[in-house]
Motif scaffolding. Structure first.
Motif, PDB file in Angstrom:
ATOM      1  N   MET A   1      -2.293  47.657 154.144  1.00 44.74           N
ATOM      2  CA  MET A   1      -1.193  47.994 155.026  1.00 44.74           C
ATOM      3  C   MET A   1      -1.229  47.153 156.310  1.00 44.74           C
ATOM      4  SD  MET A   1       1.407  49.955 155.503  1.00 44.74           S
ATOM      5  CE  MET A   1       2.093  51.416 156.164  1.00 44.74           C
ATOM      6  N   GLU A   2      -2.414  47.066 156.941  1.00 39.53           N
ATOM      7  CA  GLU A   2      -2.516  46.288 158.170  1.00 39.53           C
ATOM      8  C   GLU A   2      -2.162  44.825 157.922  1.00 39.53           C
ATOM      9  OE1 GLU A   2      -5.687  44.828 161.541  1.00 39.53           O
ATOM     10  OE2 GLU A   2      -6.167  46.617 160.386  1.00 39.53           O
ATOM     11  N   LYS A   3      -2.561  44.284 156.785  1.00 38.26           N
ATOM     12  CA  LYS A   3      -2.254  42.891 156.467  1.00 38.26           C
ATOM     13  C   LYS A   3      -0.745  42.671 156.377  1.00 38.26           C
ATOM     14  CE  LYS A   3      -3.263  39.180 153.271  1.00 38.26           C
ATOM     15  NZ  LYS A   3      -3.900  38.754 152.047  1.00 38.26           N
ATOM     16  N   LYS A   4      -0.029  43.605 155.756  1.00 39.50           N
ATOM     17  CA  LYS A   4       1.428  43.481 155.636  1.00 39.50           C
ATOM     18  C   LYS A   4       2.096  43.549 157.012  1.00 39.50           C
ATOM     19  CE  LYS A   4       2.180  45.106 150.961  1.00 39.50           C
ATOM     20  NZ  LYS A   4       2.861  46.070 150.098  1.00 39.50           N
ATOM     21  N   LEU A   9       4.705  40.812 161.630  1.00 38.36           N
ATOM     22  CA  LEU A   9       4.715  40.488 163.057  1.00 38.36           C
ATOM     23  C   LEU A   9       4.560  38.989 163.303  1.00 38.36           C
ATOM     24  CD1 LEU A   9       2.592  43.424 164.507  1.00 38.36           C
ATOM     25  CD2 LEU A   9       5.071  43.087 164.693  1.00 38.36           C
ATOM     26  N   SER A  10       3.839  38.311 162.435  1.00 38.67           N
ATOM     27  CA  SER A  10       3.638  36.863 162.619  1.00 38.67           C
ATOM     28  C   SER A  10       4.947  36.093 162.494  1.00 38.67           C
ATOM     29  CB  SER A  10       2.596  36.328 161.641  1.00 38.67           C
ATOM     30  OG  SER A  10       3.122  36.312 160.319  1.00 38.67           O
ATOM     31  N   ILE A  35       1.630  38.944 166.890  1.00 38.10           N
ATOM     32  CA  ILE A  35       2.995  38.416 167.036  1.00 38.10           C
ATOM     33  C   ILE A  35       2.979  36.905 166.823  1.00 38.10           C
ATOM     34  CG2 ILE A  35       2.955  37.954 169.528  1.00 38.10           C
ATOM     35  CD1 ILE A  35       5.813  39.692 167.739  1.00 38.10           C
ATOM     36  N   GLY A  36       4.045  36.375 166.217  1.00 42.22           N
ATOM     37  CA  GLY A  36       4.093  34.946 165.939  1.00 42.22           C
ATOM     38  C   GLY A  36       4.498  34.090 167.114  1.00 42.22           C
ATOM     39  N   ARG A  37       5.440  34.610 167.918  1.00 42.43           N
ATOM     40  CA  ARG A  37       5.967  33.790 169.013  1.00 42.43           C
ATOM     41  C   ARG A  37       6.332  34.677 170.199  1.00 42.43           C
ATOM     42  NH1 ARG A  37      11.837  30.882 169.069  1.00 42.43           N
ATOM     43  NH2 ARG A  37      11.622  29.729 171.010  1.00 42.43           N
ATOM     44  N   LEU A  38       6.003  34.200 171.382  1.00 40.30           N
ATOM     45  CA  LEU A  38       6.385  34.857 172.615  1.00 40.30           C
ATOM     46  C   LEU A  38       7.209  33.890 173.457  1.00 40.30           C
ATOM     47  CD1 LEU A  38       2.965  36.498 173.529  1.00 40.30           C
ATOM     48  CD2 LEU A  38       5.060  37.730 172.897  1.00 40.30           C
TER      49      LEU A  38
END
Length: 194
Positions: A1-4, A9-10, A35-38
């Motif tokens: 679950m955490e991986k998904k 988020l990435s 997160i992937g991008r900020l």
């Protein structure tokens, strides 16, 4: 679950207006969440007084907050794409800067700046926005709650408690609000909050 969740988020982008106590903490929390991008915007520099309630460290005093927070995020996870804008945001400019963001987080101290950015984003983009209001002082942390007030507007705060004479912003209370803003954004992005 955490991986998904981390994979989802990435692929997400979050825009944050303001990199003070709220914004710097939110950026760090989202970087740690995968997160992937900020997209980050602030016009200020790190001051010694910031060290006590913001994510910056003493060696960063005098740096632009955008450069300092980029450095911190790179230390945490250099895979996070960080785009920075060293400028004071108007509502119109916020809409332009955060055009690619999946969600926008307002983290300003100034009430007029808050209203200007939130109003412009709501009116012109339809994006979901998470803002904060009423986090001053050292009252109980459980007073700070998250509320959905419009279909795309969420507010984190204590319902309007102002600063009482002699009180200051407390790092612990600011951190509670920042954590709630970041957590709410994560829940929205993974589809657990409408």
């Amino acid at each position: 679950m955490e991986k998904k969740i981390r994979e989802k988020l990435s692929g997400c982008t979050v825009g944050i207006g303001g990199l003070g106590g709220l914004g710097s903490s939110i950026a760090v929390l989202l970087a740690r969440s995968g997160i992937g991008r900020l997209i980050l915007a602030d016009f200020d520099v790190v001051d010694e007084s910031n060290i006590y309630r913001q994510q910056y460290i003493k060696t960063q005093i005098g740096m632009k907050k955008t450069d300092a927070i980029r450095q911190i995020i790179e230390w945490i996870d250099d895979r996070v794409q960080v785009d920075t804008f060293d400028e004071k945001l108007s509502g119109t400019r916020a809409c332009e800067i955060f055009e690619d963001a999946d969600i926008v987080i307002e983290a300003f101290d100034n009430p007029k700046s808050k209203a200007d950015m939130v109003g412009a984003v709501l009116k012109n983009t339809g994006k979901k926005i998470v803002c904060a209001s009423g986090i001053a002082g050292h009252g109980p942390g459980d007073e700070i709650v998250s509320k959905k007030v419009l279909s795309n507007l969420y507010v984190v705060g204590d319902g309007g408690r102002g600063i009482v004479e002699g009180e200051k912003l407390m790092a612990t209370r600011v951190a509670i609000a920042a954590s709630k803003q970041a957590h709410l954004a994560v829940r929205i992005m993974i589809g657990e909050e409408e």
